[in-house]
Design an enzyme around this catalytic site. Sequence first.
Site, PDB file in Angstrom:
ATOM      1  N   HIS A  66       0.850  -1.193   0.000  1.00 33.47           N
ATOM      2  CA  HIS A  66       0.000   0.000   0.000  1.00 33.47           C
ATOM      3  C   HIS A  66       0.879   1.233   0.000  1.00 33.47           C
ATOM      4  O   HIS A  66       1.532   1.525   0.983  1.00 33.47           O
ATOM      5  CB  HIS A  66      -0.929   0.007   1.220  1.00 33.47           C
ATOM      6  N   LYS A  69       5.204   6.015  -1.011  1.00 28.85           N
ATOM      7  CA  LYS A  69       5.864   7.000  -0.157  1.00 28.85           C
ATOM      8  C   LYS A  69       6.107   6.431   1.237  1.00 28.85           C
ATOM      9  O   LYS A  69       7.119   6.700   1.860  1.00 28.85           O
ATOM     10  CB  LYS A  69       5.005   8.269  -0.068  1.00 28.85           C
ATOM     11  N   ASN A  72       3.537  -0.193   3.304  1.00 26.42           N
ATOM     12  CA  ASN A  72       3.385  -1.295   4.248  1.00 26.42           C
ATOM     13  C   ASN A  72       3.176  -2.540   3.392  1.00 26.42           C
ATOM     14  O   ASN A  72       2.149  -2.676   2.734  1.00 26.42           O
ATOM     15  CB  ASN A  72       2.187  -1.071   5.167  1.00 26.42           C
ATOM     16  N   VAL A  73       4.156  -3.408   3.398  1.00 23.71           N
ATOM     17  CA  VAL A  73       4.178  -4.537   2.475  1.00 23.71           C
ATOM     18  C   VAL A  73       3.829  -5.814   3.223  1.00 23.71           C
ATOM     19  O   VAL A  73       4.301  -6.038   4.345  1.00 23.71           O
ATOM     20  CB  VAL A  73       5.563  -4.685   1.804  1.00 23.71           C
ATOM     21  N   LYS A  88       3.435  -8.672   7.729  1.00 28.93           N
ATOM     22  CA  LYS A  88       3.260  -7.269   7.361  1.00 28.93           C
ATOM     23  C   LYS A  88       4.464  -6.473   7.855  1.00 28.93           C
ATOM     24  O   LYS A  88       4.753  -6.443   9.052  1.00 28.93           O
ATOM     25  CB  LYS A  88       1.969  -6.697   7.960  1.00 28.93           C
ATOM     26  N   ASP A 182      -9.695   0.897   7.368  1.00 28.03           N
ATOM     27  CA  ASP A 182      -9.814   0.667   5.924  1.00 28.03           C
ATOM     28  C   ASP A 182     -10.402  -0.705   5.606  1.00 28.03           C
ATOM     29  O   ASP A 182      -9.770  -1.533   4.948  1.00 28.03           O
ATOM     30  CB  ASP A 182      -8.448   0.831   5.252  1.00 28.03           C
TER      31      ASP A 182
END
Length: 491
Positions: A66, A69, A72-73, A88, A182
């Site tokens: 996401h 810049k 968060n992978v 995460k 989210d």
Amino acid sequence: MGIRCSKLSLCWWSHSHHKFHSSHTQDLEDRGKDEGESLPTFTEFKLDELRAAASGFSPDNIVSEHGEKAPNVVYKGKLNDGRWIAIKRFHRSAWPDTRQFLEEAKAVGMVRSDKLANLIGCCCDGEERLLVAEFMPNETLSKHLFHWENQPLKWAMRLRVALYLAQALEYCSSKGRSLYHDLNAYRILFDVECNPRLSCFGLMKNSRDGKSYSTNLAFTPPEYMRTGRISPESVIYSFGTLLLDLLSGKHIPPSHALDLIKVKNFRMLIDSNLEGHFSDNDGTELVRLASRCLQYEARERPNAKTLVAALVPLQKETEVASHVLMGIPDGTAIQDSPSLTPLGDACSRQDLIAIHEMLEDIGYKDDEGIANELSFQVWTSQIQETLNCKKHGDTAFRAKDFATAIKCYTQYIDDGTMVSPTVFARRCLSYLMSNMHQEALADAMQAQVVSPEWPTALYLQAAALFRLGMDGDAKETLKDGTSLEAKWKKH
């Protein structure tokens, strides 16, 4: 915009299911306890252990990411004991305070349920901040709802997803974790038996300050737009958008859906693939529940308990296993989404010159009905003037005079006599060329409202989202467009 629902009907639900609800809540808590006891204890993993599990955090192991810049992978990994996990990895600046990160992670780790993809550990090592969760092998709701290959998601399974999600939110709320960040179709995962689970990652903020709630602006809870903060009621609003997803098989802006509901034209919301597979009453109830969740005033939305009570009576084929409903035999691998098309690739690279050439080449052939409208005998000077605006806009668009194109297309659109998704698309690109990115996104979304099955509208949304710095949403929208185009070509 919102619709005021009858409080009488809401009370009727609570009263008629009160007896069921009391026993159900206890069963839910008991199942959560049993599930929690069957899971391994919360573990503080070592960085080397997780790095090895994810093949050195190889790009090949990335499940999702996401933003660029502050990315968060999420990685897929396999521990030495053979367990598959999801890892995460936060951006280095997200949680500078080690103690605060550990406390938050451990609090989320205490929430255990068979309706969650549970958090089983974390890692703090230097500047590294990682969460470790159960891995769900059968992809996301987004994959099965928007990018299906073999069959659309069945009505009974859509109802099951809605119920399991409501139960997950109810359980989390009972454990003091009523905030979820989210909530969307990518946060709902399917386990090895294809039962839907809510990702635990959304229970934890993406950063210490909690200001990284990132979503497409058209789907953001109204109060978040006003205050920058979410509440338990904000989560219910997002649940309402998911009900719309399940009903329509598309990601429809809530404001557009509420307009259709308000004029009793909600049948336009229903996925055409579901025709003949559910009763009008069931469809009406789900639409009614969605509209309650999408109330503009947060206090007027139902809570998670009410959602569960409303969804239980709607369930179908409850004795059928989830993997059977989804048509996924045990061990069947889910295919990857189709690769990007030329237009999708141009949008992903933000190559506006290439996009311009393709839109010019496509012309108006993808407009539904507009070609016939424009070929009609011109019967008034007003219609002639409207058509001249479009003609002048097209001439300016070809000449790359984007300021004039915006002016002419705006006059054509404001007249309102004829609606053309291509005009919205061309004005969208003209806005992008003029660095008016928010206006471009609005036009791309309007093109989708006018023509929901048109992939170009989604591609242009992705281009605008990239320009707005919303990279995660842009990538997800690109996937939606690519999948839609693949289905379009099959037909």
